[in-house]
Motif scaffolding. Structure first.
Motif, PDB file in Angstrom:
ATOM      1  N   GLN A   1       0.759  -1.300   0.001  1.00 56.00           N
ATOM      2  CA  GLN A   1      -0.047  -0.071  -0.083  1.00 56.00           C
ATOM      3  C   GLN A   1       0.763   1.376   0.114  1.00 56.00           C
ATOM      4  O   GLN A   1       0.514   2.373  -0.825  1.00 56.00           O
ATOM      5  CB  GLN A   1      -0.983  -0.105   1.125  1.00 56.00           C
ATOM      6  N   LEU A   2       1.935   1.022   0.657  1.00 57.07           N
ATOM      7  CA  LEU A   2       3.033   2.343   0.751  1.00 57.07           C
ATOM      8  C   LEU A   2       3.338   2.557  -0.607  1.00 57.07           C
ATOM      9  O   LEU A   2       3.609   3.731  -1.031  1.00 57.07           O
ATOM     10  CB  LEU A   2       3.924   2.173   1.707  1.00 57.07           C
ATOM     11  N   LEU A   3       3.962   1.431  -1.039  1.00 58.96           N
ATOM     12  CA  LEU A   3       4.661   1.903  -2.533  1.00 58.96           C
ATOM     13  C   LEU A   3       3.470   2.220  -3.526  1.00 58.96           C
ATOM     14  O   LEU A   3       3.896   3.035  -4.315  1.00 58.96           O
ATOM     15  CB  LEU A   3       5.201   0.508  -2.863  1.00 58.96           C
ATOM     16  N   GLY A   4       2.482   1.767  -3.509  1.00 57.48           N
ATOM     17  CA  GLY A   4       1.367   2.149  -4.457  1.00 57.48           C
ATOM     18  C   GLY A   4       1.068   3.721  -4.027  1.00 57.48           C
ATOM     19  O   GLY A   4       0.784   4.748  -5.011  1.00 57.48           O
ATOM     20  N   ALA A   5       0.944   4.255  -2.840  1.00 59.59           N
ATOM     21  CA  ALA A   5       0.422   5.767  -2.468  1.00 59.59           C
ATOM     22  C   ALA A   5       1.827   6.279  -2.950  1.00 59.59           C
ATOM     23  O   ALA A   5       1.455   7.408  -3.522  1.00 59.59           O
ATOM     24  CB  ALA A   5       0.333   5.534  -1.141  1.00 59.59           C
TER      25      ALA A   5
ATOM     26  N   ASP B   1       3.618   5.789  -5.498  1.00 56.95           N
ATOM     27  CA  ASP B   1       3.577   6.007  -7.036  1.00 56.95           C
ATOM     28  C   ASP B   1       2.673   6.790  -7.478  1.00 56.95           C
ATOM     29  O   ASP B   1       2.724   7.618  -8.320  1.00 56.95           O
ATOM     30  CB  ASP B   1       3.482   4.483  -7.534  1.00 56.95           C
ATOM     31  N   ASP B   2       1.359   6.819  -6.601  1.00 61.49           N
ATOM     32  CA  ASP B   2       0.404   7.625  -7.156  1.00 61.49           C
ATOM     33  C   ASP B   2       0.985   8.950  -7.058  1.00 61.49           C
ATOM     34  O   ASP B   2       0.528   9.917  -7.559  1.00 61.49           O
ATOM     35  CB  ASP B   2      -1.026   7.317  -6.143  1.00 61.49           C
ATOM     36  N   HIS B   3       1.269   9.386  -5.707  1.00 64.10           N
ATOM     37  CA  HIS B   3       1.808  10.737  -5.296  1.00 64.10           C
ATOM     38  C   HIS B   3       2.862  11.138  -6.388  1.00 64.10           C
ATOM     39  O   HIS B   3       2.705  12.331  -6.810  1.00 64.10           O
ATOM     40  CB  HIS B   3       2.451  10.666  -3.765  1.00 64.10           C
ATOM     41  N   ALA B   4       3.803  10.347  -6.849  1.00 71.47           N
ATOM     42  CA  ALA B   4       4.881  10.730  -7.757  1.00 71.47           C
ATOM     43  C   ALA B   4       4.078  11.072  -8.859  1.00 71.47           C
ATOM     44  O   ALA B   4       4.708  11.863  -9.915  1.00 71.47           O
ATOM     45  CB  ALA B   4       5.676   9.664  -8.134  1.00 71.47           C
ATOM     46  N   ALA B   5       2.980  10.415  -9.625  1.00 65.34           N
ATOM     47  CA  ALA B   5       2.424  10.602 -10.714  1.00 65.34           C
ATOM     48  C   ALA B   5       1.425  11.777 -10.713  1.00 65.34           C
ATOM     49  O   ALA B   5       0.686  12.045 -11.657  1.00 65.34           O
ATOM     50  CB  ALA B   5       1.587   9.164 -11.090  1.00 65.34           C
ATOM     51  N   GLY B   6       1.045  12.406  -9.549  1.00 64.58           N
ATOM     52  CA  GLY B   6       0.143  13.215  -9.303  1.00 64.58           C
ATOM     53  C   GLY B   6      -1.054  12.870  -9.195  1.00 64.58           C
ATOM     54  O   GLY B   6      -2.199  13.749  -9.361  1.00 64.58           O
ATOM     55  N   ARG B   7      -1.524  11.678  -8.920  1.00 60.41           N
ATOM     56  CA  ARG B   7      -2.725  11.147  -8.679  1.00 60.41           C
ATOM     57  C   ARG B   7      -3.226  11.369  -7.166  1.00 60.41           C
ATOM     58  O   ARG B   7      -2.417  11.342  -6.247  1.00 60.41           O
ATOM     59  CB  ARG B   7      -2.947   9.688  -9.001  1.00 60.41           C
ATOM     60  N   ARG B   8      -4.499  11.607  -7.018  1.00 56.33           N
ATOM     61  CA  ARG B   8      -5.035  11.677  -5.566  1.00 56.33           C
ATOM     62  C   ARG B   8      -4.871  10.278  -4.787  1.00 56.33           C
ATOM     63  O   ARG B   8      -5.217   9.309  -5.409  1.00 56.33           O
ATOM     64  CB  ARG B   8      -6.457  12.127  -5.620  1.00 56.33           C
ATOM     65  N   THR B   9      -4.692  10.441  -3.623  1.00 48.38           N
ATOM     66  CA  THR B   9      -4.352   9.134  -2.896  1.00 48.38           C
ATOM     67  C   THR B   9      -4.970   9.228  -1.448  1.00 48.38           C
ATOM     68  O   THR B   9      -4.832  10.420  -0.735  1.00 48.38           O
ATOM     69  CB  THR B   9      -3.079   8.587  -2.749  1.00 48.38           C
ATOM     70  N   PRO B  10      -5.527   8.166  -0.912  1.00 48.24           N
ATOM     71  CA  PRO B  10      -6.119   8.352   0.341  1.00 48.24           C
ATOM     72  C   PRO B  10      -4.931   8.368   1.600  1.00 48.24           C
ATOM     73  O   PRO B  10      -5.338   8.860   2.562  1.00 48.24           O
ATOM     74  CB  PRO B  10      -7.068   7.336   0.522  1.00 48.24           C
ATOM     75  N   ALA B  11      -3.951   8.177   0.990  1.00 49.65           N
ATOM     76  CA  ALA B  11      -2.716   8.337   2.121  1.00 49.65           C
ATOM     77  C   ALA B  11      -2.466   9.713   2.607  1.00 49.65           C
ATOM     78  O   ALA B  11      -2.773  10.734   2.278  1.00 49.65           O
ATOM     79  CB  ALA B  11      -1.488   7.714   1.162  1.00 49.65           C
TER      80      ALA B  11
END
Length: 111
Positions: A50-54, A56-66
């Motif tokens: 989950q941490l790695l996915g969050a 990756d999402d943050h680096a790609a500019g996608r919103r994340t619930p993290a």
């Protein structure tokens, strides 16, 4: 009047039953210990994914619930993370009563 004595076959059956009971108890304890040791590792692996996915999402500019630095982060975990240590905090939320006693809580354990 004498009480009847057990014959050899009954004694052998009792010995086999006692040995079987001991083996079953030992296997039960071993399975319990292995499961208890495996649960934190399994939880840690899932949380790492989950941490790695969050990340990756943050680096790609996608919103994340993290959440970054949440206010309810336990103090020992916050100190460890700020010190550069990667930790996994597992908290038990089960509050059931069994047989008139409260189960021991796993809250506060981290590694």
């Amino acid at each position: 009047m004498r009480t009847p004595a057990l014959n050899v076959g009954a004694k052998a059956a009792l010995a086999v039953a006692a040995a079987t009971l001991c083996v079953a108890g030992a296997i039960g304890v071993l399975v319990h210990r292995i499961t208890a040791a495996d649960q934190p590792a399994t939880a840690r692996d899932g949380l790492d994914q989950q941490l790695l996915g969050a990340a990756d999402d943050h680096a790609a500019g996608r919103r994340t619930p993290a959440r970054v630095d949440p206010p309810d982060l336990p103090a020992p975990v916050a100190r460890a993370v700020r010190g550069g240590v990667r930790v996994t905090y597992l908290q038990s939320t089960v509050r059931r009563r069994c047989c008139g006693r409260r189960p021991r809580s796993q809250a506060g354990k981290y590694s």
